[in-house]
Write a protein that holds these residues in place. Structure first.
Motif, short mmCIF file in Angstrom:
data_model
loop_
_atom_site.label_atom_id
_atom_site.label_comp_id
_atom_site.label_asym_id
_atom_site.label_seq_id
_atom_site.Cartn_x
_atom_site.Cartn_y
_atom_site.Cartn_z
N UNK A 201 26.02 39.08 15.26
CA UNK A 201 25.26 37.86 15.53
C UNK A 201 26.26 36.74 15.78
N UNK A 202 25.77 35.56 16.09
CA UNK A 202 26.66 34.49 16.54
C UNK A 202 26.86 33.35 15.54
N UNK A 203 25.82 33.00 14.81
CA UNK A 203 25.89 31.78 14.00
C UNK A 203 24.99 31.91 12.77
N UNK A 204 25.17 30.96 11.85
CA UNK A 204 24.37 30.96 10.63
C UNK A 204 24.31 29.56 10.04
N UNK A 205 23.16 29.24 9.44
CA UNK A 205 23.06 28.06 8.59
C UNK A 205 22.88 28.61 7.17
N UNK A 206 23.89 28.41 6.34
CA UNK A 206 23.90 29.04 5.02
C UNK A 206 24.44 28.06 3.98
N UNK A 207 24.18 28.31 2.69
CA UNK A 207 24.76 27.47 1.64
C UNK A 207 26.29 27.44 1.74
N UNK A 208 26.88 26.35 1.26
CA UNK A 208 28.32 26.16 1.38
C UNK A 208 29.11 27.21 0.59
#
Length: 327
Positions: A201-208
């Motif tokens: 996959x290309x990207x993610x929005x995840x916890x720091x």
């Protein structure tokens, strides 16, 4: 004894009994707690909700002189544990640590309670920031270049997400940016990030916190923070709001609440004790190390905050055409 005198004595006796009842009620709240308190975590052990709960339970046990027992009741993204509190006695002996899932569930789940009335909020404790990052399969170095690729290849930029909160956070980016990202669901943050690193996959929005080791090693590149304020853990990384995605805020916040109708004196006592603990330098240091930011809000602020969060995430779910439970 005359009729008037009898009536006077009866009136005095009634007043005395009324005064005694009122005085008897006050110590019960003033002496709270007189027995162990249960603090429900509506998720499995080990997550931020659970760690926070155990920190607060230890503090309250020491300060209040009665044991505060952490009780994990996972299931249905927090609904099972929340329902216990919603139907609990309004006496302050059943507490719960809630997170952003509380405001997201109404958009996709059929709930056994009214989320606007299910609990009495004691306070907001803080929030966990998120970070937008990309892996090696997408050769971009900025949000602007990410959006340029998404615009030229609609539906071909793939975001890996664990579902739940992260699914909503990614859907919010798709809505506010106007770009058609492809969202792929995983069973956890770790496998989602591994596939971004591996190029599936290309990207993610995840916890720091789970993202940070991969950012430091260079396996992931941080493009933006997913909160309105920059994080102390990545102070050099600008927010999506700063970079043109106006109003983007996907914080996994944490709050403590109790059963509805709990006396104000008990709520105030809990607010005072927990608030002092959360503001202490040591707690701030520990919570920051967990990837969180202490952010105290009282009961009145929380009512307004929760209503706005429910409306916000409901709109995201509608815009993203998320499936909703019907029974």
């Amino acid at each position: 004894m005359g009729y008037v005198r009898v009536m006077q004595l009866a009136s005095m006796l009634a007043a005395a009994m009324s005064s005694g009842a009122a005085q008897g009620a006050a110590p019960a709240e003033a002496n709270y707690p007189t027995r162990p308190v249960r603090l429900i975590v509506p998720f499995t052990p080990g997550g931020t909700n659970d760690i926070l709960a155990r920190m607060i339970a230890n503090h309250l046990s020491d300060r209040l002189g009665k044991t505060v027992i952490v009780d994990n009741r996972p299931g249905a993204d927090g609904v099972i544990g929340t329902d216990i509190v919603a139907k609990g006695n309004p006496d302050g002996y059943t507490l719960i640590i809630l997170s952003a899932a509380y405001a997201m569930n109404p958009a996709v789940r059929k709930l056994p309670y009214d989320p606007n009335k299910a609990v009495d909020f004691v306070m907001k404790l803080g929030a966990g920031p998120t970070v937008l990052s990309v892996g090696p399969a997408l050769q971009v170095d900025s949000v602007k270049s990410l959006f340029a690729v998404a615009k030229s290849k609609p539906g071909q930029v793939i975001f890996g997400t664990s579902g739940g909160f992260q699914y909503f956070a990614t859907a919010l980016l798709r809505t506010l940016s106007g770009h058609d990202f492809n969202i792929v669901l995983y069973k956890g943050t770790f496998p989602a990030l591994i596939d971004v690193i591996g190029g599936q996959t290309h990207a993610s929005i995840a916890p720091v916190v789970p993202s940070l080791p991969h950012l430091k090693s260079g396996k992931l590149r941080a493009l933006a923070m997913g909160t309105l304020k920059r994080s102390s853990m990545l102070p050099e990384v600008a927010t999506l709001d700063e970079l043109g995605v106006s109003g983007y805020d996907a914080s996994n916040w944490y709050t403590i609440a109790t059963s509805p109708g709990t006396p104000q004196a008990i709520v105030s006592k809990l607010y005072s004790e927990i608030g002092a603990y959360m503001r202490s330098p040591e707690t701030v240091r520990v919570f920051t190390g967990m990837g969180g930011e202490v952010d105290i809000k009282g009961p009145e602020e929380m009512r307004t905050f929760i209503a706005a969060e429910i409306a916000k995430w409901t709109k995201v779910a509608i815009d993203a055409k998320m499936p909703r439970e019907v029974n």
